[in-house]
Design an enzyme around this catalytic site. Sequence first.
Site, PDB file in Angstrom:
ATOM      1  CB  CYS A 256      -0.896   0.086   1.349  1.00 35.66           C
ATOM      2  SG  CYS A 256      -2.173  -0.961   1.273  1.00 35.66           S
TER       3      CYS A 256
ATOM      4  CB  CYS B  39       2.213 -11.929 -12.733  1.00 35.60           C
ATOM      5  SG  CYS B  39       3.531 -13.148 -12.031  1.00 35.60           S
TER       6      CYS B  39
END
Length: 403
Positions: free
Chosen positions: A204, A346
């Site tokens: 985050c 990814c």
Amino acid sequence: MALSPLVEPVAQLSAAESARTARQRRLPQLNELGQRRLANARVLVLGAGGLGSPALVYLAAAGVGTIGIVDSDDVEPSNLQRQIVHGTQDIGRPKVVSAAESIAAIAPEATVVQHAERLTADNAEAIIGGYDVVIDGTDNFPTRFLVNDVCAALGLPLVWASVLRFDAQLSVFWATPPKGSGLVGVHLRDLFPNPPADGEVPNCAEAGVLGALCGQVGSLMATEAIKLIAGIGTPLIGRILVIDALSGRFSEVPLIGTGVAAADPRPAPATPEPVPDWLLLTATELAARLAGRDAGGAPFLVVDVREPDEHAESAVPGAVLLPLGRLLTAEGRTTLPTDVPLVLHCHQGSRAEAAALALHRAGFTGLSLLAGGIVAWDAAVAAGDAPGEGSKWAAADDRPAGS
């Protein structure tokens, strides 16, 4: 299928608790008996941060008798955008102290146990073993997997969630629920067999997060814990709730576990679901396939399941962007063709594997993975073994799927 309550009820609520929880006790599914079970419950919340803060507030307000908090950090100004259990007056103070004071202001009769330490392999079993249910609000993968493994070993239910940017996932893991349930066990390693490599998934602090979404998810985590304690409703066991805050959509992905006698809301299958042995393509092999396709060969599509900022930094020419969080939704999967093979990638591999498994379960065929992900591709580009941006292989359209 409802599970049995986790704890026995206390003999009687105090007058103050009865008055404070009056509206909740009127719920017919919960009633006085369920409220007394909550009063006798012990819930451990790992992390007094973005997810732990709303969970702590609502566990206290719901009347949970004993709440444990594990956190070794102090409150920082940047926490206050989402960590609602703290205020500006708490900056610089230990989070466990600040959270305990907030709980006391809501539910003075609650017992708060402050674990002002980091959870490690040395102390995890001793800390976690003293509780009935665990809520994981941690923010790093090693701790998440440690918590999962300890809960699985101790036979405890684990309420788990993950939030990044505007996306979230939520589930309940329980490797070995009460005998006689006839249900299949499930835990974090059924969703992600191994932690991702360092730096593969942004946190985050790097990618950002919507504080209000943390509030939604933390409240849902508290709800799942309440359901488990009181034995009401259908817990999110064997199901991944996927939230896309930007579109306002909630969807669900089934998760089949491999444990024994555990709490999955579906009957146990005769044998565990086999995990496909995915075809792995090296970067050089993918480059050759791209060249062949562009020369009129068999069509296929490269799908990048990373985040937009990662895709912008480096991408396989012509790859379609579909972040894993969106791919796990039914709406997201509708943007992918079902009549051509898909090559998923990814950063290094773990998100692509999760995407491939979700697509396999949704009926997609012809799936393969780029071995080593974009890291391997970039190395091949640097070595001249794969086309870079602007090469003759670069496709004109690399817009995100569904754009």
